[in-house]
Scaffold this motif. Structure first.
Motif, short mmCIF file in Angstrom:
data_model
loop_
_atom_site.label_atom_id
_atom_site.label_comp_id
_atom_site.label_asym_id
_atom_site.label_seq_id
_atom_site.Cartn_x
_atom_site.Cartn_y
_atom_site.Cartn_z
N THR A 43 0.84 -1.19 0.00
CA THR A 43 0.00 0.00 0.00
C THR A 43 0.88 1.25 0.00
O THR A 43 1.91 1.30 0.66
N LYS A 45 0.05 3.88 1.24
CA LYS A 45 -0.25 4.67 2.43
C LYS A 45 0.64 4.26 3.61
O LYS A 45 0.38 4.61 4.75
N SER A 46 1.69 3.50 3.32
CA SER A 46 2.62 3.07 4.36
C SER A 46 4.05 3.38 3.94
O SER A 46 4.55 2.89 2.93
N ILE A 47 4.71 4.21 4.74
CA ILE A 47 6.10 4.55 4.40
C ILE A 47 7.00 3.33 4.51
O ILE A 47 7.91 3.13 3.71
N LEU A 48 6.72 2.48 5.52
CA LEU A 48 7.55 1.27 5.67
C LEU A 48 7.35 0.35 4.48
O LEU A 48 8.28 -0.29 4.00
N GLY A 49 6.08 0.31 3.99
CA GLY A 49 5.80 -0.51 2.82
C GLY A 49 6.58 -0.02 1.61
O GLY A 49 7.26 -0.79 0.93
#
Lengths: 91, 570
Positions: A43, A45-49
């Motif tokens: 996603t 909407k996830s910086i870690l992603g």
């Protein structure tokens, strides 16, 4: 909708532009946004992603939007990609 | 009240409350919780508190240090909002009925491992961000009160076991009035940084950390090396007076700011400053420096997550050269290794880093790094009076190899149509005994020498300068050292070249009479030592100091040399 980019930033996707991408994607509440690269979809909407994709210069990245504002979201994301010097459209 | 003695590392007196800089213990125990929803609420509260803190830090950083430095906190904020992190933590609490700190730590550890295993060095470094953010939340979950040095916002004396270069770089001069540490010596990094930041410091106190508590009133006397914890009112008054007297003394020295450095009998020597960043140039000018005798370029490479580009380096070198306005600037090429590591180079740990793969040894192998620096320097050379020196030269072959790379890059730049100065002096640091002994041969090929005494002493005496148990062997006044120094100066003069000194010894009041007598041409020191040194030299006669130096060379021990110099009563 989707668009594919080639990463040109010499650092790949690092924290600052990743932050900008996530902040932009998050603005479009009713629209889902994903990043797909190297056979992995996360996603937006996830910086870690986004960071977990481990993107490096030369890699291709597909941005996918789905929802009521998918056109606006995708063009906003494209603008971030270009403005941050992250990537260029892979045509 | 208690009084501890340490090593006076940076002059001046500080009186302020103690700030204990300790890295807390994050041992986490797994426990079973009965009310999982309460545990989730606990997590949410800790996240909210952490975000509020980050917002405050981000705003302050933005105001004080600018947008670039603030960006990192923006990404920390995003991480705390990240569903990929928070959802699995909540799931874990609910499904396994475990405590929030355990759940968070488990999930965060997976992300840290993921980053550490990434191919790109940049992304590997993001593990540090993940750790940083996790610790911030854990602080709230575990009830740990921890403030990083960057977050200090009131006047304090920082007390620590030791300060790493990155700790020191984060200290805000506005609030940090002084610091004192358990370990370290006059030449440890924290001490050198303290002098360049002009913060009073006492290091090597052995136990100030156990004696002082957070909030205690502390006096740091960087002139005598004393630290007073919870002093009496009378003592505070006494030290306030001493602080004022020191300010007056400084005002007196300031009068010499625009004067040349001339001995009683009319011999001129050059007093230059050691700097680490372009920001330090202001202090050099403020203190009447006649040049920069040592620009330590490694700070450009530190505190970042990848090598600095040619452009970043060019801008830094150009700024220093321009701001020095035609005065000589000696730039030392990258001296990394030893106690100065660069995480992103990923160099293997060595048994004896000071004797290992460092400085020019590394540069000759990693030519990509070296050539980039040389190009940046050559391009900057047209903006001022540039001198380049190579550190840690042990053999003439190394010097020639480094020089040839410089000449190759110069030719390439000229072929590209770039302007490069033709009057760049090229020299070497003399810090390895082999080079000091063979100085006559080197003098035929270099334009100048700069004696790096910190390393020259540790290599000559075979004593690690970071090891306090052998610190008695750090003997600048040992006649063995003086003879090496003399050998280098004489060798240079025989070829019509000059010799400088850029170690701590060059600014030392006991060494100055001897160095003047030995014929040293340039003294490079911490900017704050320049005016006291100029004042001292203006009262000395070079002819008399020659006799003094000749006597010193003929003595057997450092103690005898010190007694000899003290007897002239300067």
């Amino acid at each position: 909708m989707q668009k594919t980019f080639r990463i040109i930033d010499e650092d790949g996707i690092h924290a600052r532009p990743a932050t900008a991408l996530v902040n932009t994607a998050t603005k479009f509440k009713g629209t889902e946004a994903f990043a797909e690269a190297k056979g992995k979809k996360v996603t937006l909407k996830s910086i870690l992603g986004v960071l977990s994709l481990g993107l490096e210069p030369g890699d291709t990245l597909t941005l996918i939007t789905d929802g009521s504002e998918e056109t606006e979201a995708l063009s906003a994301l494209q603008e971030v990609m270009i403005k941050e010097g992250l990537g260029e459209l892979n045509e | 009240m208690s009084k501890i003695s340490g090593i006076a590392a940076s002059a001046g007196i500080a009186i302020a409350r103690a700030f204990i800089l300790e890295h807390p213990d994050y041992t986490i125990k797994k426990t079973t919780v009965t009310d999982v929803e309460a545990e989730v609420v606990k997590l949410e509260e800790a996240l909210d508190k952490s975000k509020a803190e980050l917002l405050k830090i981000k705003e302050r950083t933005l105001a004080e240090l600018g947008e670039k430095k603030a960006e990192i906190f923006e990404s920390h904020l995003l991480i705390l909002d990240d569903p990929e992190l928070i959802s699995p933590v909540k799931d874990k609490i609910r499904e396994e009925a475990v405590n929030a700190d355990y759940a968070l730590n488990e999930v965060a550890t997976q992300f840290i491992a993921m980053f550490e295993n990434m191919k790109s060095a940049y992304l590997q470094e993001r593990a540090a961000d993940m750790r940083d953010v996790t610790k911030r939340v854990l602080n709230h979950l575990l009830g740990i009160h921890y403030v990083s040095p960057a977050e200090i916002s009131e006047e304090v004396v920082v007390i620590a076991e030791d300060l790493t270069p990155s700790d020191t770089a984060q200290l805000n001069r506005q609030y940090v009035k002084g610091f004192t540490t358990n370990i370290g010596g006059r030449t440890s990094h924290s001490a050198i940084m303290a002098r360049s930041l002009e913060i009073p410091a006492v290091v090597g106190t052995k136990d100030v950390l156990t004696q002082a508590k957070s909030g205690d009133l502390v006096i740091v006397d960087g002139l005598s090396g004393d630290v007073l914890i919870n002093p009496s009112e009378a003592e505070v008054a006494e030290y306030s007076a001493k602080q004022e007297a020191y300010a007056l003394q400084i005002a007196e020295w300031r009068k010499l700011r625009d004067e040349p450095t001339v001995s009683v009998d009319g011999k001129h020597v050059e007093l230059a400053a050691n700097i680490g960043t372009p920001n330090d140039v202001a202090g050099v000018i403020e203190n009447g420096g006649e040049g920069v005798g040592l620009y330590r370029t490694e700070f450009l490479y530190m505190g970042r997550d990848k090598l600095p580009s040619e452009e970043i380096q060019y801008n830094a070198y150009r700024t220093v050269l321009e701001n020095m306005n035609g005065k000589p600037v000696v730039v030392r090429t990258l001296d990394i290794g030893g106690d100065k590591e660069l995480p992103y180079l990923d160099l293997p740990k060595e048994m004896n880093p000071f004797l290992g793969f460092r400085a020019v040894r590394l540069c000759l192998e990693r030519q990509d790094i070296f050539r980039t620096q040389l190009r940046a320097l050559l391009r900057a050379s047209v903006h001022g009076n540039l001198r380049i020196m190579f550190p840690m030269i042990a053999t003439l072959t190394e010097f020639r190899a480094a020089r040839d790379l410089l000449l190759e890059e110069k030719a390439k730049l000229q072929a590209e149509g770039q302007e490069v100065s033709d009057s760049i002096q090229l020299g070497i640091m003399v810090e390895i005994p082999s080079t000091a002994v063979l100085a006559d041969q080197f003098a035929k090929e270099v334009d100048f020498f700069s004696i790096g005494t910190n390393d020259l002493i540790q290599y000559t005496m075979a004593a690690d300068r970071m090891n306090e148990r052998v610190s008695y062997l750090y003997q600048p006044y040992n006649p063995a050292i003086l003879r090496l120094v003399k050998n280098v100066i004489d060798a240079a003069h025989a070829q019509g070249k000059w010799t400088g000194m850029c170690g701590e010894m060059a600014g030392d009041a006991t060494a100055i009479p001897l160095l003047l007598g030995l014929g040293l041409d340039e003294f490079s020191m911490s900017a704050t030592s320049i005016l006291p040194a100029r004042s001292q030299i203006s009262k000395l006669s070079v002819e008399e100091m020659k006799e003094l130096a000749a006597k010193a060379l003929d003595l057997g021990t450092a103690e005898e040399v010190v007694a000899l110099v003290r007897a002239i009563g300067n």
